[in-house]
Design an enzyme around this catalytic site. Structure first.
Site, PDB file in Angstrom:
ATOM      1  N   LYS A  10       0.876  -1.344   0.013  1.00 42.73           N
ATOM      2  CA  LYS A  10       0.070  -0.185   0.087  1.00 42.73           C
ATOM      3  C   LYS A  10       0.949   1.274  -0.023  1.00 42.73           C
ATOM      4  CE  LYS A  10      -4.064  -2.254   2.327  1.00 42.73           C
ATOM      5  NZ  LYS A  10      -4.943  -1.959   3.323  1.00 42.73           N
ATOM      6  N   TYR A  50     -12.389  -2.284  -3.880  1.00 44.13           N
ATOM      7  CA  TYR A  50     -12.938  -2.244  -2.484  1.00 44.13           C
ATOM      8  C   TYR A  50     -14.506  -2.187  -2.398  1.00 44.13           C
ATOM      9  CZ  TYR A  50      -8.272  -2.383   0.095  1.00 44.13           C
ATOM     10  OH  TYR A  50      -7.066  -2.421   0.437  1.00 44.13           O
ATOM     11  N   ARG A  86      -1.967 -14.552   4.716  1.00 40.20           N
ATOM     12  CA  ARG A  86      -2.554 -13.918   5.426  1.00 40.20           C
ATOM     13  C   ARG A  86      -2.086 -14.060   6.906  1.00 40.20           C
ATOM     14  NH1 ARG A  86      -7.213 -11.721   4.214  1.00 40.20           N
ATOM     15  NH2 ARG A  86      -8.005 -11.529   6.432  1.00 40.20           N
ATOM     16  N   THR A  92      -5.383  -7.327  10.591  1.00 43.87           N
ATOM     17  CA  THR A  92      -5.557  -6.224   9.880  1.00 43.87           C
ATOM     18  C   THR A  92      -5.105  -4.860  10.700  1.00 43.87           C
ATOM     19  OG1 THR A  92      -7.511  -7.219   8.779  1.00 43.87           O
ATOM     20  CG2 THR A  92      -7.443  -4.739   8.808  1.00 43.87           C
ATOM     21  N   ARG A 103       2.592  -6.885   9.120  1.00 40.32           N
ATOM     22  CA  ARG A 103       1.830  -5.487   9.808  1.00 40.32           C
ATOM     23  C   ARG A 103       2.520  -5.169  11.229  1.00 40.32           C
ATOM     24  NH1 ARG A 103      -3.906  -7.759   7.329  1.00 40.32           N
ATOM     25  NH2 ARG A 103      -4.103  -6.345   5.532  1.00 40.32           N
ATOM     26  N   ASN A 113      -2.004   0.337   6.862  1.00 36.04           N
ATOM     27  CA  ASN A 113      -1.399  -1.214   7.289  1.00 36.04           C
ATOM     28  C   ASN A 113      -0.904  -1.750   6.297  1.00 36.04           C
ATOM     29  OD1 ASN A 113      -3.510  -1.948   5.580  1.00 36.04           O
ATOM     30  ND2 ASN A 113      -4.746  -3.473   6.855  1.00 36.04           N
ATOM     31  N   HIS A 116      -2.292  -5.598   1.745  1.00 37.92           N
ATOM     32  CA  HIS A 116      -3.523  -6.080   1.485  1.00 37.92           C
ATOM     33  C   HIS A 116      -3.205  -7.556   1.059  1.00 37.92           C
ATOM     34  CE1 HIS A 116      -7.538  -6.880   0.317  1.00 37.92           C
ATOM     35  NE2 HIS A 116      -7.052  -7.496  -0.838  1.00 37.92           N
ATOM     36  N   GLU A 127      -9.514 -10.726  -7.328  1.00 41.82           N
ATOM     37  CA  GLU A 127      -8.536  -9.653  -7.180  1.00 41.82           C
ATOM     38  C   GLU A 127      -7.543  -9.685  -8.165  1.00 41.82           C
ATOM     39  OE1 GLU A 127      -7.765  -9.721  -3.052  1.00 41.82           O
ATOM     40  OE2 GLU A 127      -9.826  -8.871  -2.290  1.00 41.82           O
TER      41      GLU A 127
HETATM   42  P1  CMP Z   1      -7.496  -4.315   3.630  1.00 35.12           P
HETATM   43  O1  CMP Z   1      -6.817  -5.934   3.966  1.00 35.12           O
HETATM   44  O2  CMP Z   1      -6.872  -3.788   2.543  1.00 35.12           O
HETATM   45  O3  CMP Z   1      -8.805  -4.659   3.418  1.00 35.12           O
HETATM   46  C1  CMP Z   1      -9.931  -3.429   3.805  1.00 35.12           C
HETATM   47  C2  CMP Z   1      -9.025  -2.327   4.328  1.00 35.12           C
HETATM   48  O4  CMP Z   1      -9.956  -1.427   5.056  1.00 35.12           O
HETATM   49  C3  CMP Z   1      -8.125  -2.777   5.561  1.00 35.12           C
HETATM   50  O5  CMP Z   1      -7.230  -3.643   4.804  1.00 35.12           O
HETATM   51  C4  CMP Z   1      -7.829  -1.467   6.358  1.00 35.12           C
HETATM   52  O6  CMP Z   1      -6.780  -1.019   5.658  1.00 35.12           O
HETATM   53  C5  CMP Z   1      -9.094  -0.503   6.173  1.00 35.12           C
HETATM   54  N1  CMP Z   1     -10.051  -0.980   7.360  1.00 35.12           N
HETATM   55  C6  CMP Z   1     -10.667  -1.920   7.719  1.00 35.12           C
HETATM   56  N2  CMP Z   1     -11.297  -1.819   8.860  1.00 35.12           N
HETATM   57  C7  CMP Z   1     -10.992  -0.265   9.170  1.00 35.12           C
HETATM   58  C8  CMP Z   1     -11.328   0.615  10.067  1.00 35.12           C
HETATM   59  N3  CMP Z   1     -12.169   0.142  11.189  1.00 35.12           N
HETATM   60  N4  CMP Z   1     -11.170   1.742  10.059  1.00 35.12           N
HETATM   61  C9  CMP Z   1     -10.251   2.148   8.867  1.00 35.12           C
HETATM   62  N5  CMP Z   1      -9.872   1.443   8.176  1.00 35.12           N
HETATM   63  C10 CMP Z   1     -10.138   0.097   8.172  1.00 35.12           C
END
Ligand code: CMP
Length: 141
Positions: A10, A50, A86, A92, A103, A113, A116, A127
């Site tokens: 990212k 997304y 994962r 996450t 992470r 974070n 992905h 994807e």
């Molecule tokens: P990702 O695995 O890319 O999938 C969706 C993304 O949304 C996740 O990683 C986070 O970066 C973001 N995300 C998920 N939950 C939250 C949250 N509660 N607040 C802000 N960002 C979020």
């Protein structure tokens, strides 16, 4: 089974020059990069990618973040690649991610974070197809 999974480095990680360090984690874990490119996502592309999160409170900020700079998108291949990637990423929210995960070591926050990864075989297929044509994947076995 040998699987393929989809990965994004990212904008927060690209900006901090962490592409190589993160790719090293993939390779150290035995995951092979079979396709990769750098992209500046458009808003439309990020919203479509997304789409499952549309309507959630974090959606607009997620999209703005994902278009805030270039990303690396890649396809990783290996035994049980989806679950193993994962595990390698960690949870996450980096504050909940296990020690030694990408992470835990690199992410700044739940939003920033760093990586992905696909959460299931169905997501991986969608994807990968969202960013790569079939002829962009290089068999490496
Ligand atoms: P990702 O695995 O890319 O999938 C969706 C993304 O949304 C996740 O990683 C986070 O970066 C973001 N995300 C998920 N939950 C939250 C949250 N509660 N607040 C802000 N960002 C979020």
């Amino acid at each position: 089974t040998i699987e393929k999974t989809f990965s994004i480095v990212k904008p927060d990680a690209v900006k901090r020059n962490l592409i190589g360090a993160i790719y090293q984690r993939f390779e150290n874990a035995g995951l092979k990069i079979v396709a990769a490119k750098m992209l500046q996502l458009t808003k439309i592309q990020a919203q479509g990618f997304y789409a499952e999160h549309e309507g959630k409170p974090f959606f607009d900020e997620l999209v703005d973040f994902m278009i805030s700079g270039p990303v690396m998108v890649q396809v990783l291949e290996g035994e049980d690649a989806i679950v193993r990637y994962r595990e390698l990423m960690g949870k996450t929210n980096p504050q909940e991610a296990a020690c030694g995960t990408i992470r835990a070591d690199f992410a700044i926050s739940l939003r920033y974070n760093s990586v992905h990864g696909s959460d299931s075989p169905v997501s991986a297929e969608r994807e990968i197809g969202y960013f790569f044509a079939a002829d962009e994947l290089c068999p490496r076995s």
